[in-house]
Design a protein around this motif. Structure first.
Motif, short mmCIF file in Angstrom:
data_model
loop_
_atom_site.label_atom_id
_atom_site.label_comp_id
_atom_site.label_asym_id
_atom_site.label_seq_id
_atom_site.Cartn_x
_atom_site.Cartn_y
_atom_site.Cartn_z
N CYS A 494 52.82 42.94 22.05
CA CYS A 494 53.35 43.98 23.03
C CYS A 494 52.71 44.14 24.00
CB CYS A 494 53.81 44.69 21.85
SG CYS A 494 51.85 45.42 21.44
N SER A 495 51.91 43.88 24.25
CA SER A 495 50.01 43.88 24.84
C SER A 495 50.15 42.95 26.17
CB SER A 495 49.20 44.00 24.50
OG SER A 495 48.32 42.70 23.66
N ALA A 496 51.07 41.77 25.77
CA ALA A 496 51.36 40.41 27.10
C ALA A 496 51.57 41.43 28.19
CB ALA A 496 52.44 39.48 26.43
N TYR A 497 51.43 40.68 29.03
CA TYR A 497 51.62 41.17 30.91
C TYR A 497 53.07 41.07 30.85
CZ TYR A 497 51.87 41.68 35.88
OH TYR A 497 52.15 41.23 37.20
N GLN A 498 53.52 40.06 30.81
CA GLN A 498 54.94 39.86 30.64
C GLN A 498 55.41 41.63 30.22
OE1 GLN A 498 53.37 37.07 30.27
NE2 GLN A 498 53.42 36.21 31.09
N GLN A 528 46.11 54.32 33.27
CA GLN A 528 45.80 55.21 33.20
C GLN A 528 44.21 55.32 32.63
OE1 GLN A 528 45.79 58.53 34.59
NE2 GLN A 528 47.31 58.41 34.72
N VAL A 529 43.87 54.02 31.74
CA VAL A 529 42.77 53.98 31.21
C VAL A 529 42.08 52.83 32.61
CG1 VAL A 529 41.94 52.62 29.26
CG2 VAL A 529 43.15 54.26 29.16
N ILE A 530 42.72 51.52 33.47
CA ILE A 530 42.40 50.08 33.64
C ILE A 530 42.17 51.85 35.18
CG2 ILE A 530 43.04 48.85 35.31
CD1 ILE A 530 44.88 47.50 33.58
N LYS A 531 42.59 52.16 35.47
CA LYS A 531 42.25 53.06 36.77
C LYS A 531 41.05 53.65 36.46
CE LYS A 531 43.65 57.44 37.62
NZ LYS A 531 44.53 58.38 37.63
N GLY A 532 40.55 54.57 34.42
CA GLY A 532 39.47 55.31 34.74
C GLY A 532 38.43 53.89 34.15
N GLU A 541 45.67 51.74 39.37
CA GLU A 541 46.17 52.25 38.44
C GLU A 541 47.83 51.66 38.31
OE1 GLU A 541 48.17 56.74 37.32
OE2 GLU A 541 47.43 56.42 39.14
N SER A 542 47.33 50.50 38.23
CA SER A 542 47.87 48.95 38.20
C SER A 542 47.70 48.22 37.02
CB SER A 542 48.31 48.40 39.09
OG SER A 542 46.86 47.74 39.51
N LEU A 543 49.21 47.63 36.17
CA LEU A 543 48.13 46.69 35.12
C LEU A 543 47.96 45.00 35.77
CD1 LEU A 543 52.20 46.49 33.74
CD2 LEU A 543 50.54 47.90 32.96
N ASP A 548 42.74 40.11 28.29
CA ASP A 548 41.18 41.62 27.13
C ASP A 548 41.23 42.84 28.13
OD1 ASP A 548 40.63 39.27 26.01
OD2 ASP A 548 38.53 38.26 27.63
N VAL A 549 41.58 43.10 29.70
CA VAL A 549 41.95 44.19 30.05
C VAL A 549 42.94 45.10 29.69
CG1 VAL A 549 42.15 45.58 32.11
CG2 VAL A 549 40.52 43.82 32.17
N LEU A 550 43.84 44.45 29.33
CA LEU A 550 45.43 45.07 28.75
C LEU A 550 45.33 45.41 27.25
CD1 LEU A 550 48.10 42.54 29.85
CD2 LEU A 550 47.28 44.77 30.57
#
Length: 793
Positions: A494-498, A528-532, A541-543, A548-550
């Motif tokens: 579920c955390s894969a980029y695709q 939201q977390v990536i933006k933070g 504010e994007s994927l 690891d980041v995801l």
């Protein structure tokens, strides 16, 4: 005409068996009545979440398969606590909210692990600092109600992302999310599971929460929505059915006294019909059924059908009593004459109910079974017990004299109605019927499937529940109508980029679909977390494509993916659950899934209350025409078997078809959608309505075989059985129309529709049947012949 009223056939085996053993018949019925009355007293209102949904529908099967992974997305209640003055950031408000949270926690049936409010430790805030992420509980352990701690609470709420979800957009109220268990451990015996009692649960919410805390704190107003609360309110409202039943009983009593002019026969009809209702309720308990908001209407229908057949029997006995030696002979002759048409009519009633079994929704199936049981017992109570009772009680002399006078005197009203069989009038009638049919078909295209109003359309728009629902819709970004798409992947997928990219694309598509308020998923949190993590810069504010980041970004998306990261729900909040809104949302998801489903990535519909509504609408849409066709096929086959004539079958069935078409047009005009509450009316209206045609045609056929011309035969038919048909139609319609004043809107809708269908079926039998007979029946070929009808002697 005399030989028609006093058939000299030899008594049948069934007649001899019943009337030669009258004390035994009455004794058996009395014993059965006592046993089933005791069982009927044990019947209680009951329903369940699963009985209200179509379990075999793919949407529901997907939801049930993954229900353990869908936290708080099944059967939930939302309690909104509003501050009338000021906002939620006050010591008094927060203390009241804490007390309500604790009180709800200990109510039986609550899934305590999923309970969520500002006081729940799982509700947290997160912020980006120079050192990285910081966070904690929205209400920290150090909270003491001081102004400083309230200011800190305000900051935590703003950083929590709960504004519009658990906290109103204007900060004047907050929500307690209460997930429920269908079965919960018995406090007295932990090894035993108890089913959730919706009425009791609803009462606990009113007494322990709303009444108690609104009284304690005048500045607080409480709003409660959710399936369990709605069903509880429905059951409370339907307790008023007892009052409506009493009103219908009194109306029927007065009309029967006026019709029969005989206290004994009136008491006999009402008593045997009440016995039928008692037997039906008792047998429902024996087979394990309770009374839900839909099956509560069944006793009304059984009472109506019982009165219909009872009136025919009393009318027949009164006619026979004028020349019979005694009450026993009159009862036997009437039994011989009317048992078979009554039996066929009851079978037609049963067919209407049984066809509802094809709908895979528990409440409708229980209604079908309960009503089928009810019409089966009418065979014993109204076709057998009633004539036996009258054979002892007899008919009053005044009623017999009146019946004898009616048989010989001229009736201007019936003579006027007999013109429906005249050639010129018949042509006009058929043309008018065709025009009405065409108009009904044209306007009936406006008929919609599903709910056409916001909130709970089963309840009145001004009901407390719908007012509460309007409050939540107006003050929160997340409505109470949620469509959940389940995104299924392999474990840890579920955390894969695709996967996240596809969810993001679907979210964008849905947020731009008319009728959708917003969409939330783990992508919402991830962005939201990536933006933070990048100093709050909006450009970030994007994927990210970095795994690891995801993985790090979704770690804070509690409840938005399961333990194995193989299922991620996408929550789509809708403006309402109107049929058009659901259709648009479901169609948009299905289009997306058709293009994007692939190995290791599936977009599955649907959970949430909107998903359940969408599945129910689909089942109703598929079943509507099927049920109607099945009912008509079964009724036509039974008429064909009975009268062995296509002409007779068409004379009886075609007026029913016109009624169904006009009924659909009326529903479209009144803004009533086809749904769980209204679909049974279609089958019930046809099943009950065929009684009129069967009784009229059976008598008409007898007079035609005696050599009377069609119009004269119809006049004699009206004199003998027309009065009973007219009285029955009006009596039942007046009784059912009391439902229109019910606080429960779907009961009022059913009352309106059944009143219309009962009156139109009666009118169709009196008006259109003889007009059709003028063109389809050949009286000269029937005159003097015994024929092959089951009613021929």
């Amino acid at each position: 005409m005399t030989n028609l009223q006093h058939p000299h056939d030899k008594p049948t085996l069934l007649e001899r068996l019943i009337f030669n053993n009258r004390p035994t018949v009455i004794g058996i019925c009395l014993l059965v009545s006592i046993v089933l009355f005791w069982q009927a007293t044990l019947v209680r209102p009951s329903t369940s979440f699963e009985k209200m949904i179509p379990l075999s529908h793919p949407f529901i099967q997907n939801m049930m398969e993954h229900r353990n992974d869908l936290a708080n997305l099944g059967n939930t209640v939302r309690i909104s606590v509003e501050a009338k003055q000021g906002d939620i950031f006050s010591k008094e408000y927060m203390e009241t909210l804490r007390q309500i949270n604790d009180e709800v926690f200990y109510i039986s049936g609550v899934d305590r692990s999923g309970l969520k409010s500002l006081w729940s430790p799982s509700v947290r805030w997160t912020e980006v600092t120079e050192e990285g992420f910081a966070g904690g509980e929205v209400i920290p352990q150090s909270y003491d109600g001081s102004q400083e701690s309230l200011d800190k609470l305000r900051n935590n709420v703003l950083k929590s992302g709960q504004v519009g979800r658990l906290v109103a957009n204007n900060f004047k109220s907050s929500i307690i999310d209460v997930p429920l268990q269908e079965f919960y451990p018995d406090p007295a015996d932990q090894g035993k599971l108890l089913p959730l009692d919706y009425r009791q649960f609803s009462h606990q919410l009113e007494e322990k929460i709303r009444d108690k805390y609104e009284a304690q704190n005048p500045n607080v107003e409480i709003h409660i929505v959710g399936f369990a609360k709605k069903v509880g309110d429905l059951i409370d409202g339907l307790i008023m059915v007892v009052m409506f039943f009493g009103v219908a009983f009194l109306i029927t009593l007065v009309l029967l006294m006026w019709f029969t002019r005989c206290t004994r026969s009136t008491v006999a009809v009402l008593s045997t019909t009440l016995i039928a209702v008692i037997w039906q309720l008792g047998l429902m308990h024996v087979v394990g059924f309770g009374l839900d908001p839909y099956s509560m209407l069944v006793p009304f229908l059984i009472f109506a059908i019982g009165i219909s057949h009872g009136v025919q029997k009393i009318n027949g006995i009164a006619l026979q009593s004028s020349d019979a030696e005694n009450a026993l002979m009159a009862a036997r002759r009437t039994f011989r004459q009317l048992f078979l048409p009554g039996m066929i009519a009851i079978l037609a009633d049963a067919v209407g109910f049984i066809t509802l079994l094809i709908i895979d929704i528990g409440v409708i199936r229980e209604l079908a079974i309960g009503a089928s049981i009810g019409v089966a017992v009418i065979v014993f109570t109204n076709l057998i017990l009633l004539p036996v009772a009258i054979s002892y009680a007899g008919i009053s002399k005044r009623a017999v004299v009146r019946s004898k006078e009616d048989a010989v005197r001229e009736h201007p009203f019936w003579r006027l109605l007999s013109n429906f069989a005249a050639p010129k009038v018949a042509r006009v009638s058929v043309v008018l019927a065709l025009l009405a049919l065409a108009g009904g078909l044209w306007y009936g295209h406006n008929l919609k499937i599903g709910d056409l109003d916001q909130g709970a359309p089963e309840l009145r728009p001004d009901s407390r529940y719908n007012q509460d629902n309007n409050f939540i819709i107006s003050n929160y970004s997340t409505s109470s109508d949620v469509l959940v798409v389940m995104v299924k992947t392999p474990p840890e997928g579920c955390s894969a980029y695709q996967t996240l990219s596809a969810i993001n694309e679907l979210s964008w598509k849905m947020e731009n679909t008319p009728g959708v308020q917003s969409a939330i998923s783990l992508v919402t949190v991830s962005k939201q977390v990536i933006k933070g993590m990048n100093e709050g810069n909006l450009k970030w504010e994007s994927l990210s494509r970095n795994k690891d980041v995801l993985n790090s970004s979704i770690s804070r998306a509690d409840g938005l993916y399961n333990n194995t990261c193989s299922l991620a729900p996408l929550l789509i909040f809708l403006n309402d659950h109107k049929a058009e809104t659901l259709d648009r949302a479901v169609h948009a998801v299905q289009e997306f899934a058709k293009v994007n489903n692939k190995q290791g990535l599936e977009f599955l519909l649907a959970a949430g209350n909107a998903g359940i509504e969408a599945a129910t609408n689909e089942v109703i849409k598929q079943a509507e025409l099927t049920i109607l066709i099945l009912v008509y096929i079964c009724v036509a086959v039974m008429c064909m078997i009975t009268f062995r004539s296509w002409a007779a079958t068409l004379c009886i069935v075609l007026p029913l078809v016109l009624t169904s078409v006009l009924g659909n047009a009326l529903m479209a005009f009144m803004g009533i959608g086809v749904k769980v509450a209204t679909l049974p009316v279609v089958a019930l209206g046809v099943g009950i309505g065929v009684d009129y045609g069967i009784y009229i045609y059976s008598r008409l056929e007898s007079f035609l075989r005696a050599g009377l011309p069609l119009q004269e035969a119809y006049y004699e038919t009206l004199k003998s059985t027309g009065k009973a048909v007219l009285f029955t139609g009006l009596c039942l319609a007046i009784g059912v129309c009391t439902w229109i004043f019910s606080a429960i809107k779907f009961q009022a809708d059913m009352g309106l529709m059944l009143t219309f269908m009962l009156l139109w079926n009666m009118f169709g039998a009196l008006w259109l049947l003889p007009a059709l007979a003028r063109f389809l029946i050949k009286p000269e070929k029937m005159a003097g012949k015994v024929g092959n009808s089951l009613f021929s002697h």
